[in-house]
Scaffold this motif. Structure first.
Motif, PDB file in Angstrom:
ATOM      1  N   TRP A  16      34.014  39.513  45.994  1.00 53.45           N
ATOM      2  CA  TRP A  16      34.856  38.343  45.741  1.00 53.45           C
ATOM      3  C   TRP A  16      36.322  38.752  45.726  1.00 53.45           C
ATOM      4  O   TRP A  16      37.171  38.073  46.294  1.00 53.45           O
ATOM      5  CB  TRP A  16      34.472  37.688  44.406  1.00 53.45           C
ATOM      6  CG  TRP A  16      35.351  36.514  44.098  1.00 53.45           C
ATOM      7  CD1 TRP A  16      35.175  35.236  44.517  1.00 53.45           C
ATOM      8  CD2 TRP A  16      36.566  36.530  43.343  1.00 53.45           C
ATOM      9  NE1 TRP A  16      36.204  34.441  44.068  1.00 53.45           N
ATOM     10  CE2 TRP A  16      37.084  35.213  43.334  1.00 53.45           C
ATOM     11  CE3 TRP A  16      37.275  37.513  42.672  1.00 53.45           C
ATOM     12  CZ2 TRP A  16      38.259  34.869  42.695  1.00 53.45           C
ATOM     13  CZ3 TRP A  16      38.459  37.159  42.037  1.00 53.45           C
ATOM     14  CH2 TRP A  16      38.926  35.851  42.052  1.00 53.45           C
ATOM     15  N   GLN A  17      36.614  39.871  45.085  1.00 56.05           N
ATOM     16  CA  GLN A  17      37.986  40.346  44.981  1.00 56.05           C
ATOM     17  C   GLN A  17      38.554  40.663  46.364  1.00 56.05           C
ATOM     18  O   GLN A  17      39.700  40.329  46.657  1.00 56.05           O
ATOM     19  CB  GLN A  17      38.065  41.577  44.079  1.00 56.05           C
ATOM     20  CG  GLN A  17      39.472  42.039  43.817  1.00 56.05           C
ATOM     21  CD  GLN A  17      39.520  43.192  42.830  1.00 56.05           C
ATOM     22  OE1 GLN A  17      38.509  43.783  42.474  1.00 56.05           O
ATOM     23  NE2 GLN A  17      40.709  43.539  42.400  1.00 56.05           N
ATOM     24  N   SER A  20      39.249  37.413  48.184  1.00 55.06           N
ATOM     25  CA  SER A  20      40.375  36.758  47.519  1.00 55.06           C
ATOM     26  C   SER A  20      41.691  37.438  47.893  1.00 55.06           C
ATOM     27  O   SER A  20      42.691  36.761  48.175  1.00 55.06           O
ATOM     28  CB  SER A  20      40.167  36.784  46.008  1.00 55.06           C
ATOM     29  OG  SER A  20      41.242  36.191  45.348  1.00 55.06           O
ATOM     30  N   ASN A  24      44.886  35.810  49.824  1.00 55.84           N
ATOM     31  CA  ASN A  24      46.222  35.889  49.234  1.00 55.84           C
ATOM     32  C   ASN A  24      47.222  36.519  50.202  1.00 55.84           C
ATOM     33  O   ASN A  24      48.355  36.048  50.317  1.00 55.84           O
ATOM     34  CB  ASN A  24      46.198  36.662  47.920  1.00 55.84           C
ATOM     35  CG  ASN A  24      45.558  35.889  46.800  1.00 55.84           C
ATOM     36  OD1 ASN A  24      45.501  34.667  46.821  1.00 55.84           O
ATOM     37  ND2 ASN A  24      45.047  36.601  45.807  1.00 55.84           N
TER      38      ASN A  24
END
Length: 88
Positions: A16-17, A20, A24
């Motif tokens: 997920w990181q 993400s 970003n």
């Protein structure tokens, strides 16, 4: 069992990181293109269609380069995520 569940949760958080962070980075790059375009606009320019079109062209070119560079990042990211999922 609890240790395996914790490991799966950690890997899911890592995946997920990574996605993400990718989103970003893409968003920040697009905002930088918008900032560059905004910096090109001067007072009274809104009445000059040729100059506005030029700035819009530069904006689209910048965004296109940004998208192209981020598309190239997708395959390595997919490979990393697939590798992490296979470990689960």
């Amino acid at each position: 069992m609890h240790e395996m569940n914790t490991q799966s949760q950690t890997q899911t958080n890592d995946e997920w990181q990574e996605t993400s962070q990718f989103q970003n980075r893409l968003s920040r790059s697009m905002m930088e293109c918008q900032d560059k375009a905004r910096d090109q606009i001067s007072p009274g320019m809104e009445n000059n269609a040729r100059k506005i079109a030029q700035v819009e062209g530069q904006l689209l070119q910048c965004m296109g380069k940004t998208v192209d560079s981020h598309i190239k990042l997708l395959k390595p990211m997919k490979d990393r995520l697939t590798g992490q999922l296979k470990k689960m």
